[in-house]
Scaffold this active site. Structure first.
Site, PDB file in Angstrom:
ATOM      1  N   GLY A  47      62.434  -0.699  24.785  1.00  0.00           N
ATOM      2  CA  GLY A  47      62.066   0.196  23.697  1.00  0.00           C
ATOM      3  C   GLY A  47      63.318   0.636  22.972  1.00  0.00           C
ATOM      4  CD  GLN A  52      67.524   4.636  21.788  1.00  0.00           C
ATOM      5  OE1 GLN A  52      66.376   4.234  21.712  1.00  0.00           O
ATOM      6  NE2 GLN A  52      68.296   4.383  22.839  1.00  0.00           N
ATOM      7  CB  CYS A 100      68.315   5.680  27.719  1.00  0.00           C
ATOM      8  SG  CYS A 100      68.288   6.022  25.948  1.00  0.00           S
ATOM      9  CG  LEU A 101      68.837  -0.074  25.126  1.00  0.00           C
ATOM     10  CD1 LEU A 101      68.284  -0.807  23.906  1.00  0.00           C
ATOM     11  CD2 LEU A 101      69.523  -1.059  26.066  1.00  0.00           C
ATOM     12  CG  HIS A 142      62.529   6.729  27.358  1.00  0.00           C
ATOM     13  ND1 HIS A 142      63.359   6.955  28.428  1.00  0.00           N
ATOM     14  CD2 HIS A 142      63.346   6.325  26.345  1.00  0.00           C
ATOM     15  CE1 HIS A 142      64.611   6.719  28.072  1.00  0.00           C
ATOM     16  NE2 HIS A 142      64.627   6.330  26.813  1.00  0.00           N
ATOM     17  CD  GLU A 143      62.107   3.983  23.464  1.00  0.00           C
ATOM     18  OE1 GLU A 143      62.885   4.383  22.576  1.00  0.00           O
ATOM     19  OE2 GLU A 143      62.494   3.503  24.538  1.00  0.00           O
ATOM     20  CG  HIS A 146      65.177   8.281  22.065  1.00  0.00           C
ATOM     21  ND1 HIS A 146      66.465   8.673  22.356  1.00  0.00           N
ATOM     22  CD2 HIS A 146      64.878   7.311  22.967  1.00  0.00           C
ATOM     23  CE1 HIS A 146      66.924   7.970  23.395  1.00  0.00           C
ATOM     24  NE2 HIS A 146      65.972   7.145  23.785  1.00  0.00           N
TER      25      HIS A 146
HETATM   26 NI    NI Z   1      66.137   5.788  25.348  1.00  0.00          NI
END
Ligand code: NI
Length: 195
Positions: A47, A52, A100-101, A142-143, A146
């Protein structure tokens, strides 16, 4: 042609902003979505949310296929969520190991409710009102966070947070090994590079 976008690293103030809705006229939206998919696949995520890649807009993408072996429902679940709104979260809390990236090399067991009802627009701006559960619901939660300026590490215990502090500081300073391009909040001074 799509291109890899740099990913904003932990500690950057843009990860803490509340994102804003967009409309059909948002400039080069299709290109941005294509770039986000390329970025997500290249950095091996399931995701990716617009903040991000340094855009404070309410948009995230997902492809949960890597989870398909353990979670059959995740197979070929590839979606774009625009202007999403979580209506309710129900069911029991369950634990899942999140990453998480924007926060490389850190994974933590996080508790969230099982079922999420979400309203959103797809890439063609068709409206949807749907319920998701399991790993799909989890990635959505989670997304979505953000877009609200919330990160999964906010949800760990005070003790875990203390233990993670040094690692998180290293990420903010760019003192990490990663295979993809990132934007760090603390710019390294040239004189410090060979330190
Ligand atoms: Ni993330």
């Amino acid at each position: 042609m799509s291109k890899m976008l740099p990913i904003v690293a932990y500690g950057h103030p843009n990860l803490r902003k509340i994102s804003t809705d967009i409309d059909k006229d948002y400039p080069e939206l299709d290109q941005m979505i294509a770039d986000m998919f390329e970025t997500m696949y290249t950095s091996v995520g399931v995701g990716l949310a617009a903040p991000q890649v340094n855009k404070s807009i309410r948009l995230f993408i997902m492809d949960t296929s890597p989870y398909a072996e353990d979670h059959p429902e995740a197979r070929n679940f590839k979606k774009v969520f625009i202007n999403p709104e979580i209506i309710e979260e129900t069911g029991d809390e369950w634990m899942f190991n999140e990453g998480c990236l924007s926060i490389p090399h850190i994974r933590e067991d996080i508790h969230r409710k099982e079922i999420v009802r979400i309203q959103y627009y797809d890439q063609d701006f068709n409206f949807h009102d749907e319920e998701f559960s399991g790993v799909i619901g989890r990635v959505i939660q989670h997304e979505y966070d953000h877009l609200e300026g919330i990160l999964f590490v906010d949800k760990v215990s005070t003790l875990r947070k203390t233990l993670l502090r040094r690692k998180l500081n290293d990420i903010s300073k760019g003192n990490i090994d990663i295979s993809y391009k990132m934007i760090f909040p603390v710019q390294k001074k040239k004189s410090a590079i060979n330190h």
